[in-house]
Design an enzyme around this catalytic site. Sequence first.
Site, PDB file in Angstrom:
ATOM      1  N   GLN A 274      45.203  54.094  48.285  1.00 32.83           N
ATOM      2  CA  GLN A 274      44.175  53.154  47.832  1.00 32.83           C
ATOM      3  C   GLN A 274      44.718  51.729  47.859  1.00 32.83           C
ATOM      4  OE1 GLN A 274      42.295  54.243  44.147  1.00 32.83           O
ATOM      5  NE2 GLN A 274      41.198  52.319  43.943  1.00 32.83           N
ATOM      6  N   ASP A 275      43.910  50.801  48.411  1.00 33.80           N
ATOM      7  CA  ASP A 275      44.256  49.372  48.413  1.00 33.80           C
ATOM      8  C   ASP A 275      45.537  49.068  49.181  1.00 33.80           C
ATOM      9  OD1 ASP A 275      42.049  49.263  46.827  1.00 33.80           O
ATOM     10  OD2 ASP A 275      43.037  48.420  45.078  1.00 33.80           O
TER      11      ASP A 275
ATOM     12  N   GLN B 299      45.405  52.379  42.711  1.00 36.08           N
ATOM     13  CA  GLN B 299      45.728  51.183  43.488  1.00 36.08           C
ATOM     14  C   GLN B 299      47.237  51.035  43.662  1.00 36.08           C
ATOM     15  OE1 GLN B 299      43.814  51.297  40.742  1.00 36.08           O
ATOM     16  NE2 GLN B 299      42.032  49.931  40.892  1.00 36.08           N
TER      17      GLN B 299
ATOM     18  N   ARG C 273      32.086  48.490  51.664  1.00 35.81           N
ATOM     19  CA  ARG C 273      31.254  48.171  50.507  1.00 35.81           C
ATOM     20  C   ARG C 273      31.688  46.796  50.003  1.00 35.81           C
ATOM     21  NH1 ARG C 273      33.209  51.945  45.383  1.00 35.81           N
ATOM     22  NH2 ARG C 273      35.471  51.561  45.524  1.00 35.81           N
TER      23      ARG C 273
ATOM     24  N   ASP D 146      38.904  51.603  49.884  1.00 35.50           N
ATOM     25  CA  ASP D 146      39.007  50.137  49.959  1.00 35.50           C
ATOM     26  C   ASP D 146      40.376  49.701  50.483  1.00 35.50           C
ATOM     27  OD1 ASP D 146      36.530  50.262  48.671  1.00 35.50           O
ATOM     28  OD2 ASP D 146      37.406  49.948  46.688  1.00 35.50           O
TER      29      ASP D 146
END
Length: 344
Positions: free
Chosen positions: A181-182, A159, A263, A205
């Site tokens: 990520q993120d 992250q 998701r 994500d």
Amino acid sequence: MGYIIWKITSIMKQYQKDKTMKKLLGIITVLFISAMIGNAANNVENVKYNFIVATDGSGNYTTVQAAINAVPDFRKAGPTRIFIKKGVYKEKIIIAETKQAVELYGEEGTVITNDDYANKPNIFGENKGTSGSSTIYIFGNDFVAENITFENSAGPVGQAVAVQIGGDRAVFRHCRFLGFQDTLYTYGENTREYFEDCYIEGTIDFIFGKATAVFSHCHIHSKSKGYVTAPATPQGVTYGYVFYDCKLTADKSVAPASVYLSRPWRPYGQTVYIRCHMDSHIKPEGWNNWGKTSNEQTAYYAEYQSTGDGADPSKRVAWSHQLTDISKYDIKQILAGNDGWNPL
């Protein structure tokens, strides 16, 4: 200036038969207009912006944070407009809740970057965590950014947030969000955000959080297999993420059918894609339940007229939706809230 141009035109009419004079006056007119436009460009910063940031010292401040700190707390006289000249600004920026209606306008080539990540130790030896990794924090309401690249350059280390938004009524136009990520954390619960003509890239994500957010004509780019969105829409909130006329692409190294559209980070997560083009990296089933079949009863995932190799309604998971009516997904309606906000 309009009067002078009209006057030159009048003189030209008097010399219609004299081709040399006509040509000369035409050249004078072009040069005069060019000079006026140049002067206008030189003066626009002084007229339009409250503060100018430049790494070379030619503005009011050399760092973005210094300009933000200069904004009066809870200023009510109107927005504070900050012009950021092109350059790379390696900073960790905080726009506090007291700094309201801050507007950042970048020159082409303006980059705000940092390289924190979740597992990077802070001064006490503790991990920074996802929230602590962000390059810029936006907690003040009515924030606007245009033509700026926001980057977390830490790389594929877990992250690593580029932008975290906690304020209400945030607008981004022609901005770039770079990371893995993120990348983009739409953090604030019961907040609203609008993204127009933006580029957002990441891996897992990389658009996530609790806010209601609209993405209009944006380019959403996957850098590896993973998940485009992870909404945490609170229970009872009408809208989560809505993508309008967006383009979903991936790096050439990303295998076909290896990226999910979403998701649910929280059980009631919502994501809707309307008239979006999806390349072959999108999985045929489209949606993931994050390992919990119970999420299939609470999350809301839907599409309307998706196109491209990654769009096949017949292969989507049975608990997702194919819309035939999008009248409830008017952008103004989605973002209006109780105050009638309309970023359009």
